[in-house]
Design a protein around this motif. Sequence first.
Motif, PDB file in Angstrom:
ATOM      1  N   ALA A 114       0.831  -1.201   0.000  1.00  0.00           N
ATOM      2  CA  ALA A 114       0.000   0.000   0.000  1.00  0.00           C
ATOM      3  C   ALA A 114       0.869   1.256   0.000  1.00  0.00           C
ATOM      4  O   ALA A 114       0.553   2.245  -0.679  1.00  0.00           O
ATOM      5  CB  ALA A 114      -0.923  -0.005   1.220  1.00  0.00           C
ATOM      6  N   ALA A 115       1.961   1.221   0.748  1.00  0.00           N
ATOM      7  CA  ALA A 115       2.884   2.362   0.771  1.00  0.00           C
ATOM      8  C   ALA A 115       3.492   2.579  -0.609  1.00  0.00           C
ATOM      9  O   ALA A 115       3.611   3.722  -1.078  1.00  0.00           O
ATOM     10  CB  ALA A 115       3.986   2.122   1.805  1.00  0.00           C
ATOM     11  N   ASP A 116       3.853   1.487  -1.283  1.00  0.00           N
ATOM     12  CA  ASP A 116       4.401   1.600  -2.635  1.00  0.00           C
ATOM     13  C   ASP A 116       3.362   2.170  -3.599  1.00  0.00           C
ATOM     14  O   ASP A 116       3.691   2.945  -4.502  1.00  0.00           O
ATOM     15  CB  ASP A 116       4.868   0.232  -3.136  1.00  0.00           C
ATOM     16  N   PHE A 117       2.101   1.772  -3.411  1.00  0.00           N
ATOM     17  CA  PHE A 117       1.023   2.279  -4.260  1.00  0.00           C
ATOM     18  C   PHE A 117       0.889   3.791  -4.098  1.00  0.00           C
ATOM     19  O   PHE A 117       0.803   4.531  -5.083  1.00  0.00           O
ATOM     20  CB  PHE A 117      -0.290   1.591  -3.888  1.00  0.00           C
ATOM     21  N   LEU A 118       0.892   4.266  -2.853  1.00  0.00           N
ATOM     22  CA  LEU A 118       0.800   5.701  -2.598  1.00  0.00           C
ATOM     23  C   LEU A 118       2.028   6.429  -3.140  1.00  0.00           C
ATOM     24  O   LEU A 118       1.925   7.515  -3.706  1.00  0.00           O
ATOM     25  CB  LEU A 118       0.660   5.953  -1.098  1.00  0.00           C
ATOM     26  N   GLY A 119       3.196   5.810  -2.962  1.00  0.00           N
ATOM     27  CA  GLY A 119       4.410   6.415  -3.498  1.00  0.00           C
ATOM     28  C   GLY A 119       4.379   6.492  -5.011  1.00  0.00           C
ATOM     29  O   GLY A 119       4.840   7.469  -5.609  1.00  0.00           O
ATOM     30  N   GLY A 120       3.790   5.467  -5.644  1.00  0.00           N
ATOM     31  CA  GLY A 120       3.670   5.482  -7.102  1.00  0.00           C
ATOM     32  C   GLY A 120       2.754   6.588  -7.593  1.00  0.00           C
ATOM     33  O   GLY A 120       3.038   7.241  -8.594  1.00  0.00           O
ATOM     34  N   LEU A 121       1.655   6.817  -6.858  1.00  0.00           N
ATOM     35  CA  LEU A 121       0.753   7.910  -7.229  1.00  0.00           C
ATOM     36  C   LEU A 121       1.458   9.255  -7.095  1.00  0.00           C
ATOM     37  O   LEU A 121       1.290  10.147  -7.924  1.00  0.00           O
ATOM     38  CB  LEU A 121      -0.492   7.882  -6.337  1.00  0.00           C
ATOM     39  N   GLY A 122       2.270   9.395  -6.041  1.00  0.00           N
ATOM     40  CA  GLY A 122       3.022  10.636  -5.860  1.00  0.00           C
ATOM     41  C   GLY A 122       4.066  10.824  -6.937  1.00  0.00           C
ATOM     42  O   GLY A 122       4.276  11.935  -7.437  1.00  0.00           O
ATOM     43  N   ALA A 123       4.716   9.721  -7.346  1.00  0.00           N
ATOM     44  CA  ALA A 123       5.774   9.789  -8.356  1.00  0.00           C
ATOM     45  C   ALA A 123       5.231  10.141  -9.738  1.00  0.00           C
ATOM     46  O   ALA A 123       5.985  10.574 -10.604  1.00  0.00           O
ATOM     47  CB  ALA A 123       6.523   8.459  -8.424  1.00  0.00           C
ATOM     48  N   ARG A 124       3.912   9.953  -9.943  1.00  0.00           N
ATOM     49  CA  ARG A 124       3.311  10.360 -11.204  1.00  0.00           C
ATOM     50  C   ARG A 124       3.209  11.881 -11.303  1.00  0.00           C
ATOM     51  O   ARG A 124       3.042  12.429 -12.390  1.00  0.00           O
ATOM     52  CB  ARG A 124       1.907   9.767 -11.340  1.00  0.00           C
ATOM     53  N   ARG A 125       3.286  12.539 -10.161  1.00  0.00           N
ATOM     54  CA  ARG A 125       3.100  13.986 -10.115  1.00  0.00           C
ATOM     55  C   ARG A 125       4.395  14.742  -9.867  1.00  0.00           C
ATOM     56  O   ARG A 125       4.554  15.863 -10.329  1.00  0.00           O
ATOM     57  CB  ARG A 125       2.074  14.321  -9.024  1.00  0.00           C
ATOM     58  N   ILE A 126       5.294  14.148  -9.103  1.00  0.00           N
ATOM     59  CA  ILE A 126       6.607  14.753  -8.866  1.00  0.00           C
ATOM     60  C   ILE A 126       7.662  13.655  -8.962  1.00  0.00           C
ATOM     61  O   ILE A 126       7.332  12.498  -9.135  1.00  0.00           O
ATOM     62  CB  ILE A 126       6.687  15.460  -7.475  1.00  0.00           C
ATOM     63  N   SER A 127       8.899  14.039  -8.826  1.00  0.00           N
ATOM     64  CA  SER A 127       9.988  13.083  -8.917  1.00  0.00           C
ATOM     65  C   SER A 127       9.867  11.993  -7.858  1.00  0.00           C
ATOM     66  O   SER A 127       9.546  12.243  -6.706  1.00  0.00           O
ATOM     67  CB  SER A 127      11.316  13.829  -8.753  1.00  0.00           C
TER      68      SER A 127
END
Length: 305
Positions: free
Chosen positions: A16-29
Amino acid sequence: MLATVIGLTGALIFGAADFLGGLGARRISALRVTAIAGTTGFVALLIALPFVGGAWSVEAVALGALSGLTGAVAIALLYACLAIGPMSILSPLTAVISAVVPMTWGLAQGAALRPIGYWALGLALVAVVLVGFVPEKGAVRPSLRGVLMAVASGTLIGAFLIIIDQTPDDSGLVPLVVNRLVNGATMFAAVGVAALLVMRGRVPASVAAGWTGELGQSRSADDRWSGWLPGLKFAIACGVVDAFANTLLLLGLRLGELTVMSVLTAMYPAGTILLAAIVLRERIAPVQWVGLALALAAAGMLALA
């Protein structure tokens, strides 16, 4: 049995943490997301420390710092190898190596399981490969550089698990607090170095974005490096969830065996896949359903070991 339940739950929460991190990485580095998440995790664990407790010692601080540095390098290598691709091969390779290294260490240190436990570990490793395998049309064979990076990343993730397992039993959350502090500081330093190289023209922004595994996104490389706010909420959530997952990992290691916890933790892609299917409506490949079923079967067998 309790350690097995905690290990499997922790793996899903890591996913789940990786999923949230992936969503964030779509918007910023992705590098920025990791830095923010590390710092947020540090704050969350620091707040929880008085309630959970833990004895400060030189050993706890030293091992926590070492695990934080190891984790930071492992993440950097993971993003780098996934940027090279193909992800369908390098991602499960990293997960398997991250399980095999501490499992081998634990067995070498004298850890013993009932026969069903060894069958379960083998089944779990197969599950890790199947769950992490995402078929890609026309996927090319991985380069030697990509394979070496994946192996190095998996080895360091495994080393992180070994180091955390070595922390004093009375240290509580202390090693994780130090881990997140060092991890966040290391990643922010990496962000600063990358930004400086881009500003001075030493490295093109597109190459810097490639280091963080962002090539192929819809936004330009310059845009992805220009701001922090678009992915901030996802990065913060990622840090809190990841801190909780690490706490469960530590608890599982205290209650159970490193060999078991390392294999269960390597099932973290299952959490990411399930959330992606529920939230983003992404399709789960048949081979991944088989992997999920085998993972549950292996967890049940480990509970009996």
